[in-house]
Design an enzyme around this catalytic site. Sequence first.
Site, PDB file in Angstrom:
ATOM      1  N   GLU A   1     -28.781 -28.553  22.041  1.00  0.00           N
ATOM      2  CA  GLU A   1     -28.766 -27.677  23.226  1.00  0.00           C
ATOM      3  C   GLU A   1     -29.669 -28.363  24.259  1.00  0.00           C
ATOM      4  OE1 GLU A   1     -31.150 -24.088  23.102  1.00  0.00           O
ATOM      5  OE2 GLU A   1     -29.830 -23.027  24.510  1.00  0.00           O
TER       6      GLU A   1
ATOM      7  N   HIS B   1     -29.684 -13.789  18.762  1.00  0.00           N
ATOM      8  CA  HIS B   1     -31.124 -13.554  18.589  1.00  0.00           C
ATOM      9  C   HIS B   1     -31.443 -12.097  18.900  1.00  0.00           C
ATOM     10  CE1 HIS B   1     -32.129 -17.994  18.936  1.00  0.00           C
ATOM     11  NE2 HIS B   1     -30.936 -17.973  19.524  1.00  0.00           N
TER      12      HIS B   1
HETATM   13  N1  ADE Z   1     -34.211 -18.333  21.522  1.00  0.00           N
HETATM   14  C1  ADE Z   1     -33.406 -17.424  22.076  1.00  0.00           C
HETATM   15  N2  ADE Z   1     -32.374 -18.022  22.706  1.00  0.00           N
HETATM   16  C2  ADE Z   1     -32.547 -19.353  22.542  1.00  0.00           C
HETATM   17  C3  ADE Z   1     -31.825 -20.493  22.941  1.00  0.00           C
HETATM   18  N3  ADE Z   1     -30.697 -20.414  23.658  1.00  0.00           N
HETATM   19  N4  ADE Z   1     -32.299 -21.717  22.607  1.00  0.00           N
HETATM   20  C4  ADE Z   1     -33.431 -21.817  21.893  1.00  0.00           C
HETATM   21  N5  ADE Z   1     -34.140 -20.782  21.472  1.00  0.00           N
HETATM   22  C5  ADE Z   1     -33.701 -19.543  21.788  1.00  0.00           C
HETATM   23 ZN    ZN Z   2     -29.769 -19.536  20.030  1.00  0.00          ZN
END
Ligand code: ADE
Ligand code: ZN
Length: 335
Positions: A202, A22
């Site tokens: 996640e 990101h």
């Molecule tokens: N945006 C940046 N890192 C993230 C992550 N690990 N999970 C979800 N959104 C994100």
């Molecule tokens: Zn991510």
Amino acid sequence: MPTSTSALPRLIALPKAEVHVHLEGTFEPALLERWATEAGQRLPRPRDQLLQFSGLTDFLAFLDWACGLANTPERLASLARAFSERLAADGTGYADLIVNPTHWSAWHGKLRGFIDALDAGFREAEQMGLPKVGLCVSLLRTQSADEAVELVDLLSAWRHPRVVALSVDGNEATAGRTGPRFAEAFRRAGQAGLKRTVHAGESSGPEGVRDAIELLQADRIDHGVRAIDDPSVVDLLVDKGIPLGVCPSSNLVLKVYPSLDAHPVERLRAAGVRLSLNTDDPSLLGTSLPGEYALCATHFGWGDDVLRALAQTSIAASFADTDTKARLQAQLASW
Ligand code: ADE
Ligand code: ZN
């Protein structure tokens, strides 16, 4: 994060792509401090605790603060150039870079200017011979169905060559089950020729990964690691050949897993799931792409054959153009 550093030069030399990273996670702390000072703002917490996150919710709130400081086109272009320089330094030949407009408050309602400013930085970097970057423009899990469709319609009408994919990120646990909410936006994205990449598994369990595949037609899944909790979802990933962009250090720092011993990356690999290694948010989470390879190689005892296979998947799973993929695969063949 302890990493074996002796192997790093060989892992920098390993031809590879990064497909789960990101822009929001690439701020250097010193830069944030400088921009905050110039804006007359205090840091959100003491400097020595700036990068200590209690989990994903805290982390995402920090991103809002950090991105809010990038309030000029020049700042965006400088972030883009710095990202490309980092790729070159890490021996990463291409990246799909996720950028989520909701975090960048100065650019709300100005998507075109936002993407153009980033594109200017990437074009300049490419002209200097730095690696290519494709943008995956991301929804936040907590957005509405209407907002999602509006973003996709804008991207489809515009067809900016820098934009390769629609993404969704953010906190699945806060948002609840949102596969159905985003199905129409992802359908339209596919129709418009955009690739689709989805954060799932996640902060959600395996059901989030199944929704990403069945409702959002994901070409790739970001994280996806909690698929391990349902063997039928692991089978689905294997049968469909859908690659996961796994980020082991991120999962440790943001407390998805307590240790690498508990992390399922090796079990998923052994089950035949297509995997690449990635950093997620390298500067803020204190990692690098060669560092991720080194960490896992050391911990799981992976040899060159495994590392080569992971790099091969990273290139194949990327949304790079065919020439870039062929060039990187050829370089990998002689690593
Ligand atoms: N945006 C940046 N890192 C993230 C992550 N690990 N999970 C979800 N959104 C994100
Ligand atoms: Zn991510």
